[in-house]
Every structure is written in structure tokens, then in C-alpha cells.
Design a protein around this motif. Structure first.
Motif, PDB file in Angstrom:
ATOM      1  N   ASP A 210       0.760  -1.197  -0.027  1.00  0.00           N
ATOM      2  CA  ASP A 210       0.120   0.105   0.001  1.00  0.00           C
ATOM      3  C   ASP A 210       0.843   1.318  -0.070  1.00  0.00           C
ATOM      4  O   ASP A 210       0.609   2.212  -0.514  1.00  0.00           O
ATOM      5  CB  ASP A 210      -0.823  -0.112   1.387  1.00  0.00           C
TER       6      ASP A 210
ATOM      7  N   ILE B  67       2.170   1.597  -3.754  1.00  0.00           N
ATOM      8  CA  ILE B  67       1.332   1.959  -4.540  1.00  0.00           C
ATOM      9  C   ILE B  67       1.050   3.519  -4.266  1.00  0.00           C
ATOM     10  O   ILE B  67       0.716   4.240  -5.261  1.00  0.00           O
ATOM     11  CB  ILE B  67       0.113   1.203  -4.368  1.00  0.00           C
ATOM     12  N   ASP B  68       0.782   3.953  -3.034  1.00  0.00           N
ATOM     13  CA  ASP B  68       0.617   5.386  -2.453  1.00  0.00           C
ATOM     14  C   ASP B  68       1.672   6.391  -3.199  1.00  0.00           C
ATOM     15  O   ASP B  68       1.404   7.316  -3.589  1.00  0.00           O
ATOM     16  CB  ASP B  68       0.335   5.432  -1.219  1.00  0.00           C
ATOM     17  N   GLU B  69       2.925   5.665  -3.187  1.00  0.00           N
ATOM     18  CA  GLU B  69       4.061   6.673  -3.253  1.00  0.00           C
ATOM     19  C   GLU B  69       4.262   6.822  -5.116  1.00  0.00           C
ATOM     20  O   GLU B  69       4.319   7.924  -5.464  1.00  0.00           O
ATOM     21  CB  GLU B  69       5.334   6.036  -3.290  1.00  0.00           C
ATOM     22  N   MET B  70       3.859   5.809  -5.656  1.00  0.00           N
ATOM     23  CA  MET B  70       3.699   5.621  -7.254  1.00  0.00           C
ATOM     24  C   MET B  70       2.548   6.412  -7.704  1.00  0.00           C
ATOM     25  O   MET B  70       2.631   7.310  -8.667  1.00  0.00           O
ATOM     26  CB  MET B  70       3.514   4.301  -7.796  1.00  0.00           C
ATOM     27  N   GLU B  71       1.437   6.574  -7.077  1.00  0.00           N
ATOM     28  CA  GLU B  71       0.402   7.407  -7.494  1.00  0.00           C
ATOM     29  C   GLU B  71       0.456   8.805  -6.971  1.00  0.00           C
ATOM     30  O   GLU B  71      -0.051   9.810  -8.047  1.00  0.00           O
ATOM     31  CB  GLU B  71      -1.000   7.076  -6.781  1.00  0.00           C
ATOM     32  N   ARG B  72       1.321   9.280  -6.091  1.00  0.00           N
ATOM     33  CA  ARG B  72       1.356  10.418  -5.854  1.00  0.00           C
ATOM     34  C   ARG B  72       2.292  11.272  -6.871  1.00  0.00           C
ATOM     35  O   ARG B  72       2.233  12.312  -7.003  1.00  0.00           O
ATOM     36  CB  ARG B  72       2.277  10.739  -4.614  1.00  0.00           C
TER      37      ARG B  72
END
Length: 75
Positions: free
Chosen positions: A66, A69-74
Motif C-alpha cells: 500500500d 502504491i501510494d508513492e507511485m500514485e503521488r
């Protein structure tokens, strides 16, 4: 923390590697190297792969999916 007075002797030894401390050593890849070449060989052939492996293990072991994924979406 590395103190400046501990860096100076190490740098002086490396800098004098082609004059006062000149010697030749057969490297595992078949070439002949001096002191600076040995340091270069060790950093490229041993330390960089080891740090890459440890970084991969650190990211895979400590970071949750998680978080990644959060870092990549930011960005």
C-alpha cells in the motif's frame, strides 16, 4: 557521523597511490591495478551490488504494498 580528521588520512593514502604507495596487484578480472584501481574495483564489483541487494530487501521487507502504491500514485 564521519569526522573531517578521519577522512584526511584516507584521502592522502589514496592520493599518494600513484607515487609513494605505488604497487601493482593482479585484479580478479585479469588486469593489473594500483591502489586507486583496487578501490574502484571493490566499489564497483562488491559494494554496489551488495547495496543494491540490501536496498531491494529493505524495500520489499519493510515497505508495505500500500505504501509503494501510494508513492507511485503521488508522482
Amino acid at each position: 557521523m564521519v569526522l573531517p580528521h578521519t577522512i584526511c588520512p584516507c584521502t592522502a593514502v589514496i592520493a599518494l597511490g600513484y607515487s609513494v604507495f605505488y604497487f601493482e596487484v593482479q585484479l580478479p578480472n585479469g588486469s593489473t591495478g594500483q591502489l586507486l584501481d583496487i578501490m574502484d574495483y571493490v566499489s564497483n564489483s562488491v559494494m554496489m551490488p551488495l547495496i543494491a541487494l540490501l536496498s531491494t530487501v529493505l524495500i520489499g521487507w519493510l515497505m508495505t504494498p500500500d505504501y509503494v502504491i501510494d508513492e507511485m500514485e503521488r508522482t
